[in-house]
Every structure is written in C-alpha cells, then in structure tokens.
Design an enzyme around this catalytic site. Sequence first.
Site, PDB file in Angstrom:
ATOM      1  N   ALA A  87      14.194 -14.893 -27.056  1.00 41.19           N
ATOM      2  CA  ALA A  87      14.496 -14.356 -28.397  1.00 41.19           C
ATOM      3  C   ALA A  87      15.990 -14.455 -28.673  1.00 41.19           C
ATOM      4  CB  ALA A  87      14.036 -12.902 -28.479  1.00 41.19           C
TER       5      ALA A  87
ATOM      6  N   VAL B 160      18.224 -19.403 -30.983  1.00 43.45           N
ATOM      7  CA  VAL B 160      17.259 -20.396 -31.455  1.00 43.45           C
ATOM      8  C   VAL B 160      15.890 -19.754 -31.680  1.00 43.45           C
ATOM      9  CG1 VAL B 160      15.997 -22.481 -30.795  1.00 43.45           C
ATOM     10  CG2 VAL B 160      18.454 -22.356 -30.469  1.00 43.45           C
TER      11      VAL B 160
ATOM     12  N   ARG C  82      17.706  -7.024 -26.066  1.00 39.46           N
ATOM     13  CA  ARG C  82      17.535  -8.017 -27.145  1.00 39.46           C
ATOM     14  C   ARG C  82      16.318  -7.675 -28.010  1.00 39.46           C
ATOM     15  NH1 ARG C  82      19.593 -14.027 -26.666  1.00 39.46           N
ATOM     16  NH2 ARG C  82      21.698 -13.451 -27.287  1.00 39.46           N
TER      17      ARG C  82
ATOM     18  N   PRO D 116      21.585 -23.202 -18.688  1.00 36.79           N
ATOM     19  CA  PRO D 116      23.030 -23.247 -18.411  1.00 36.79           C
ATOM     20  C   PRO D 116      23.437 -24.495 -17.611  1.00 36.79           C
ATOM     21  CG  PRO D 116      21.968 -21.363 -17.330  1.00 36.79           C
ATOM     22  CD  PRO D 116      20.893 -22.204 -17.904  1.00 36.79           C
TER      23      PRO D 116
ATOM     24  N   SER E 290      14.154 -25.463 -26.006  1.00 41.12           N
ATOM     25  CA  SER E 290      15.475 -25.523 -25.368  1.00 41.12           C
ATOM     26  C   SER E 290      15.909 -26.968 -25.275  1.00 41.12           C
ATOM     27  CB  SER E 290      15.417 -25.007 -23.925  1.00 41.12           C
ATOM     28  OG  SER E 290      14.923 -23.721 -23.841  1.00 41.12           O
ATOM     29  N   THR E 291      17.211 -27.173 -25.185  1.00 36.04           N
ATOM     30  CA  THR E 291      17.722 -28.527 -24.938  1.00 36.04           C
ATOM     31  C   THR E 291      17.641 -28.777 -23.430  1.00 36.04           C
ATOM     32  OG1 THR E 291      19.234 -28.220 -26.768  1.00 36.04           O
ATOM     33  CG2 THR E 291      19.699 -30.048 -25.264  1.00 36.04           C
TER      34      THR E 291
ATOM     35  N   CYS F  89      26.478 -25.410 -27.140  1.00 40.18           N
ATOM     36  CA  CYS F  89      25.766 -26.669 -26.886  1.00 40.18           C
ATOM     37  C   CYS F  89      26.622 -27.894 -26.594  1.00 40.18           C
ATOM     38  CB  CYS F  89      24.874 -26.982 -28.086  1.00 40.18           C
ATOM     39  SG  CYS F  89      23.591 -25.761 -28.326  1.00 40.18           S
TER      40      CYS F  89
ATOM     41  N   GLN G  58      29.579 -28.942 -25.308  1.00 39.33           N
ATOM     42  CA  GLN G  58      30.112 -29.283 -23.988  1.00 39.33           C
ATOM     43  C   GLN G  58      28.982 -29.382 -22.959  1.00 39.33           C
ATOM     44  OE1 GLN G  58      33.848 -27.637 -22.358  1.00 39.33           O
ATOM     45  NE2 GLN G  58      32.521 -26.655 -20.872  1.00 39.33           N
TER      46      GLN G  58
END
Length: 480
Positions: free
Chosen positions: A9, A12, A38, A89, A127-128, A272, A274
């Site tokens: 949550a 994004v 959160r 991360p 997620s990326t 995002c 870097q």
Amino acid sequence: MVKICCIGAGYVGGPTMAVIALKCPSIEVAVVDISVSRITAWNSDQLPIYEPGLEEVVKQCRGKNLFFSNDVEKHVSEADIVFVSVNTPTKTRGLGAGKAADLTYWESAARMIADVSKSDKIVVEKSTVPVKTAEAIEKILTHNSKGINYQILSNPEFLAEGTAIQDLFNPDRVLIGGRETPQGQKAIQALKDVYAQFVPEERILCTNLWSAELSKLAANAFLAQRISSVNAMSALCEATGADVSQVSHAIGKDTRIGPKFLNASVGFGGSCFQKDILNLVYICECNGLSEVASYWKQVIKVNDYQKNRFVNRVVSSMFNTVAGKKIAILGFAFKKDTGDTRETPAIDVCKGLLTDKAHLSIYDPQVNEEQIQRDLSLNKFDWDHPVHLQPLSPTTVKQVSVAWDAYEAIKDAHGLCILTEWDEFKALDYKKIYDNMQKPAFVFDGRNVVNVEKLREIGFIVYSIGKPLDPWLKDLPAVA
Ligand code: NAI
C-alpha cells in the site's frame, strides 16, 4: 464480482488501486500491507502519502469497493487478480551489492500467495523488477501450486509522483506483458478488460513478458538520461556564458527532441531513477555487455557530479568555508507536489554542507522534521525497506533544525539554497528576506526558480544553475 487484491500500500499500490476502484465500480479492490501504520493511515483522514487529488478519489470509494487491510492472507486468497507492488530495493550486500535488485519482499509475497491460494489466480508484477523476474516468480508459484493455475503478467507502472492521479486517469499507455500461450493471452485479456473501462484501447499495449519488464527500466533510464544531459549542458553554460534555459528552449523546439524534461537542476531524485539504472547496469554486466553498462552508469555519475558541483559553488562563494554559518534550505522533497524524499538531491547537498560544518535550517511544505532527520542519518539504500524494518538512527543530526515557514528558516542566514521547485518559493518576498539575512547575502538556486536579475537588484549574490555567472563567482572553482 471480480476481486482484485494489491500487496503493498505504497506510492504505487495506494493511488493505482484507488483509481481502479473509482473507475471500475463493479470490481472490489483490497489493498493490503504488512505495515500496520500505513494501513491505519490509509483508513484515516491523514493519508500516508501526499498526492494532489488522491484524497478525493479515496474518499469516494473507501468502504464501498476499496478497502485497506493488514489481513494480507484473507484478501489474497479471495482475489482473482493479485497485484504485487512491494519494495524492490537495491542490494547492499552479497552478489550484485550496490546494483542488483533485492527481491526479498517479492519472493516472500510470492511464497505467501502460493501458501494461501485455493483458486486460480492472475499474479501481476506492478513493482519494477529485473528482466526475467516473472520466470522466478512462476517457478515459486508452480512448485508450490497444489494444482492451482497461476498466470504471471508484467504491468509496470509509469505514473509520476506529484501528478499520479492525473497520470492514472489519463495514461500515455498501459503496458501488459504475458506468456504467448493461450492461457497467457487469456490472462492478458482479463487485465485489459479492467483497464479498458477507463483507458482507450489503443493506449493499452500488449507484449511478451520480457519486453514489458525491460520497457519499464528502459523508460526510466531514458528519462534520467535526459536530465543528466541537460545538467551536463548546464555546467558548460556556466563556463561559457550561455543560459541553459535558452538552450533548452531552443533545442526543445525540435520536434524530434521535444520540450519536456529539459529543466536543468541540482540533480534528479526519487525512488526509481537511480535504482532502476543500477539494476539495468547490473543486467547488462551479467549479460557481458560492459560497454552498454558503462554508458548507462554515466547517467548516474553526471547526477552525482551535479550535486557535488552545487555544494562546491556554495562553499567556494562563501569564502571557502561554511563552518558555523547558518544556511537555509528551501525544499527537501525530490520534486514539487510530493512529500517523497527518497533519493532526493537535498540529502546529498545537505550532507555535503554538513561535512563542511554548516548549520542548516530546513523548510519544506510537505516534509516533517522526523523524516528529514531520518533521511540525513540513514545509510544509502536503507530507505527502500518497509518503514517498520528500517534501522532507526540512534542520534539526531544536531546542526540541523527544521522550520515551519520559509521566512523563519531564512532569518539571519548567510545563504539560502533552493532545492525543490515548490511554487510558493517563486512568490516569496525576497526584499524582506534580504533585509533579514547576514550580508553579503547569497542565494543558490538549484531549480531555476527565482528571477535572477530582480534578486541581484535587491542586493543578493545569486547562483542559478546553468545561468550566466554572477561576477562574484566568476573566478571561483566550480569543482574541487
Ligand atoms: P513503497 O515503499 O511506498 O511501498 C511498498 C509497500 O510494500 C510498503 O508499504 C511495504 O510495507 C509493503 N510490503 C513490502 N513487503 C510486503 C509483503 N511481503 N506483504 C505486504 N506488504 C509488503 O514503494 P512504492 O514507491 O509504492 O514502489 C513499489 C514498487 O513500484 C517498487 O518496485 C518501485 O520501484 C515501483 N515503482 C514506483 C514508482 C513511484 O513513483 N514510487 C513508480 C513506478 C514503479
């Protein structure tokens, strides 16, 4: 009724799911997280993130078809489509440290999905992630499947913080990648049906899994590269007397280049850019593409150079020392209209000034003291873990105070640095500010916010990135 569950949550998961709930009233959307604070905040009047327009959207559907919960397992087991939007991360230890993505949170989410599922599910990577993550997730799910069928899709998120709601309402494109099998295509269609309720069909792009995963990393690398390109030009402008705003305007008129993302600044930040480039560099290296890796690495090097250059301009202008001097910092978020400070250039600039023993007085309209202290004492990359798992700093940074008003922050300061382009900094009464500062009074504009000529008329010595230099700075070294 189709049920969607989103694990994570955050910046994004919260906004994307709120917009899906608003635009698709026949779908029930649950956003779940392991962080109790959160979820409590999402269920309160004080949402955990600041994003223009978000509160209105949440208020319209919360409790109707949008729910925030810590009961992760219940909502995952009931869902038809499970989005995963957890932290990814940069690894700080072991293989690939400093570059590769740490997929710990993703893997634990996948194992939990496998544990609790009782019906077939579409699992969506929001997620990326590195290219080929879907393959790993597929293996975890199928090896623990108990006869359940899982289809993995990649649906990377392209929203920009600060304009997230606008971007979600009216996206340039929605990208969905899936397997090229009949089941894969069916899953793509199911997700397409969700987006098609509010996004024109021609903007929904369907690709294979690896293209979708790589496109997200590529898009962020291209965006960051544009900023580093204009920032590299800003250094050359200062050396030659050209004005970077004029150069940007002139080149942006070329339709092949376009005018967006050409503002010179103290550097890019955010969670995002870097991280995704480091991840891209690592993937290139793993595939033996060292030239490609070093090309992209340079984008980050120029960004670091820009932040260093800014600190050096401040210190060298102020008689080569800021020890014991009060420096006001206006803006700490990585850009305007967000309270997000992840990888904000303000952290490196402040740390640079603190190394030279400055006293900092910081003001940002959306960032509080606790966050600033946390940012200035956390180790690199530690911010990208769920809040309750981040190491807490044992001490506060004593040479830092946080003000609740720009004028208060600037009172009696020797210098003033503008590090975020908040609109309110344009409208400040700079005459009043000048009168309340030590003399000579310096302004270092890291975002090209102020009217340089007007400030010079008032009496300030002004440095503004990429603009013709003030005579005061002309013979001073730009880089140590
Ligand atoms: P965030 O840190 O705001 O949110 C992630 C949330 O996931 C946290 O609240 C955390 O407690 C939760 N979480 C972690 N592991 C969990 C688990 N096993 N079960 C339940 N909850 C768990 O991160 P943000 O910014 O939302 O980013 C998420 C992903 O989206 C990252 O991969 C990021 O790179 C990507 N992304 C971020 C964008 C942005 O603008 N922030 C834009 C596009 C992609």
